[in-house]
Design a protein around this motif. Structure first.
Motif, PDB file in Angstrom:
ATOM      1  N   ILE A  12       0.867  -1.184   0.000  1.00 25.55           N
ATOM      2  CA  ILE A  12       0.000   0.000   0.000  1.00 25.55           C
ATOM      3  C   ILE A  12       0.907   1.239   0.000  1.00 25.55           C
ATOM      4  O   ILE A  12       1.898   1.264   0.752  1.00 25.55           O
ATOM      5  N   PRO A  13       0.617   2.261  -0.823  1.00 23.21           N
ATOM      6  CA  PRO A  13       1.431   3.474  -0.759  1.00 23.21           C
ATOM      7  C   PRO A  13       1.532   3.975   0.678  1.00 23.21           C
ATOM      8  O   PRO A  13       0.520   4.092   1.378  1.00 23.21           O
ATOM      9  N   GLY A  14       2.777   4.201   1.132  1.00 18.63           N
ATOM     10  CA  GLY A  14       2.985   4.660   2.508  1.00 18.63           C
ATOM     11  C   GLY A  14       3.250   3.523   3.481  1.00 18.63           C
ATOM     12  O   GLY A  14       3.493   3.762   4.664  1.00 18.63           O
ATOM     13  N   GLN A  15       3.233   2.280   2.988  1.00 18.47           N
ATOM     14  CA  GLN A  15       3.444   1.122   3.879  1.00 18.47           C
ATOM     15  C   GLN A  15       4.870   0.599   3.691  1.00 18.47           C
ATOM     16  O   GLN A  15       5.189   0.033   2.650  1.00 18.47           O
ATOM     17  N   SER A  16       5.694   0.780   4.701  1.00 18.29           N
ATOM     18  CA  SER A  16       7.078   0.302   4.592  1.00 18.29           C
ATOM     19  C   SER A  16       7.176  -1.111   5.169  1.00 18.29           C
ATOM     20  O   SER A  16       6.266  -1.587   5.843  1.00 18.29           O
ATOM     21  N   ALA A  17       8.302  -1.757   4.924  1.00 18.82           N
ATOM     22  CA  ALA A  17       8.494  -3.112   5.457  1.00 18.82           C
ATOM     23  C   ALA A  17       8.406  -3.130   6.987  1.00 18.82           C
ATOM     24  O   ALA A  17       7.756  -4.015   7.552  1.00 18.82           O
ATOM     25  N   PRO A  18       9.041  -2.164   7.704  1.00 17.20           N
ATOM     26  CA  PRO A  18       8.913  -2.188   9.173  1.00 17.20           C
ATOM     27  C   PRO A  18       7.450  -2.030   9.630  1.00 17.20           C
ATOM     28  O   PRO A  18       7.027  -2.668  10.600  1.00 17.20           O
ATOM     29  N   ILE A  19       6.678  -1.207   8.910  1.00 14.58           N
ATOM     30  CA  ILE A  19       5.260  -1.058   9.267  1.00 14.58           C
ATOM     31  C   ILE A  19       4.549  -2.395   9.068  1.00 14.58           C
ATOM     32  O   ILE A  19       3.759  -2.837   9.898  1.00 14.58           O
ATOM     33  N   TRP A  20       4.861  -3.058   7.974  1.00 13.09           N
ATOM     34  CA  TRP A  20       4.212  -4.344   7.669  1.00 13.09           C
ATOM     35  C   TRP A  20       4.504  -5.377   8.758  1.00 13.09           C
ATOM     36  O   TRP A  20       3.620  -6.093   9.207  1.00 13.09           O
ATOM     37  N   THR A  21       5.756  -5.425   9.229  1.00 16.25           N
ATOM     38  CA  THR A  21       6.095  -6.468  10.197  1.00 16.25           C
ATOM     39  C   THR A  21       5.411  -6.224  11.542  1.00 16.25           C
ATOM     40  O   THR A  21       5.231  -7.151  12.319  1.00 16.25           O
ATOM     41  N   ARG A  22       5.019  -4.976  11.808  1.00 20.72           N
ATOM     42  CA  ARG A  22       4.327  -4.725  13.077  1.00 20.72           C
ATOM     43  C   ARG A  22       2.818  -4.926  12.943  1.00 20.72           C
ATOM     44  O   ARG A  22       2.117  -4.992  13.932  1.00 20.72           O
ATOM     45  N   ILE A  23       2.296  -4.990  11.736  1.00 22.06           N
ATOM     46  CA  ILE A  23       0.884  -5.232  11.423  1.00 22.06           C
ATOM     47  C   ILE A  23      -0.026  -4.145  11.984  1.00 22.06           C
ATOM     48  O   ILE A  23      -0.739  -3.477  11.264  1.00 22.06           O
ATOM     49  N   SER A  24      -0.055  -3.993  13.311  1.00 24.64           N
ATOM     50  CA  SER A  24      -0.944  -2.960  13.854  1.00 24.64           C
ATOM     51  C   SER A  24      -0.111  -1.942  14.634  1.00 24.64           C
ATOM     52  O   SER A  24       0.972  -2.259  15.122  1.00 24.64           O
ATOM     53  N   PRO A  25      -0.605  -0.691  14.738  1.00 31.30           N
ATOM     54  CA  PRO A  25       0.182   0.340  15.417  1.00 31.30           C
ATOM     55  C   PRO A  25       0.425  -0.030  16.869  1.00 31.30           C
ATOM     56  O   PRO A  25      -0.390  -0.721  17.494  1.00 31.30           O
ATOM     57  N   ARG A  26       1.544   0.432  17.401  1.00 32.79           N
ATOM     58  CA  ARG A  26       1.776   0.225  18.841  1.00 32.79           C
ATOM     59  C   ARG A  26       0.720   1.013  19.606  1.00 32.79           C
ATOM     60  O   ARG A  26       0.365   2.100  19.224  1.00 32.79           O
ATOM     61  N   ARG A  27       0.257   0.427  20.681  1.00 33.72           N
ATOM     62  CA  ARG A  27      -0.755   1.119  21.488  1.00 33.72           C
ATOM     63  C   ARG A  27      -0.094   1.919  22.589  1.00 33.72           C
ATOM     64  O   ARG A  27       0.990   1.604  22.990  1.00 33.72           O
TER      65      ARG A  27
END
Ligand SMILES: C[S@@+](CC[C@H](N)C(=O)[O-])C[C@H]1O[C@@H](n2cnc3c(N)ncnc32)[C@H](O)[C@@H]1O
Ligand code: SF4
Length: 175
Positions: A160-175
């Motif tokens: 997805i535009p704006g989705q980096s590999a590190p974002i992908w590996t975390r799946i959901s935002p840190r709470r």
């Protein structure tokens, strides 16, 4: 013609509430009055092909489009007419899954649901123009569990535009 050798069936239900910008599948928005005619056409085609199917199939997969956006009575008519299968999957958009729908799918013999989550990040879901946010995915998941489903899969999208590999590996935002 080989008789009774096909053990897998894919059935396409094209109706959607909204067209997501990235979607490349055959879908239609609107035309709600045509669900019944579409299901009748599918069943007529199934009759033409039925000899090719084994009596009991390995898998039936209802994909879309949004199968769970199909008028409930018509979805049930279709499910009731399909051949028996060891695994019957219905694709569902999270915002369409209510406790009533989950129970109805279960009663109609569905034993697997594929939920289109795509991402658990609201900003990325916005890019995809999705109607369901992370909470709707969670609600749908628990409605399905409560109705007795023990086989639920989640579709996720990478790239997805704006989705980096590190974002992908975390799946959901840190709470
Ligand atoms: C055709 S959709 C149908 C399911 C449902 N309507 C939904 O959106 O969740 C099935 C899955 O295909 C994936 N998909 C849709 N469009 C895609 C595309 N252009 N490229 C790759 N995957 C796609 C999504 O992950 C989606 O959950
Ligand atoms: S809801 Fe699913 S099938 Fe419909 S337009 Fe969006 S991605 Fe495509």
């Amino acid at each position: 013609m080989t008789v009774g050798s096909v053990r897998h069936l894919y059935v396409h239900l094209p109706f959607c509430a909204h067209r997501c910008g990235y979607c490349d599948f055959v879908t239609v928005v609107g035309r709600e009055g045509e669900h019944g005619r579409y299901v009748s056409a599918l069943l007529a085609e199934l009759e033409l092909e039925r000899r090719r199917l084994d009596d009991t199939l390995d898998t039936v997969f209802l994909g879309g489009g949004t199968p769970t956006f199909t008028e409930a009575r018509e979805l049930r008519r279709l499910l009731d007419a399909l051949p028996d299968a060891a695994e019957v999957t219905v694709e569902a958009n999270p915002e369409t899954v209510t406790p009533e729908l989950a129970a109805e799918l279960r009663a109609a013999g569905v034993n697997r649901v594929s939920l289109g989550a795509q991402s658990f990040r609201p900003q990325l879901l916005e890019v995809l123009e999705r109607l369901a946010g992370p909470d709707a995915v969670r609600r749908a998941f628990y409605s399905l569990r409560d109705a007795g489903f023990d086989n639920i899969s989640l579709d996720l999208i990478y790239g997805i535009p704006g989705q980096s590999a590190p974002i992908w590996t975390r799946i959901s935002p840190r709470r």
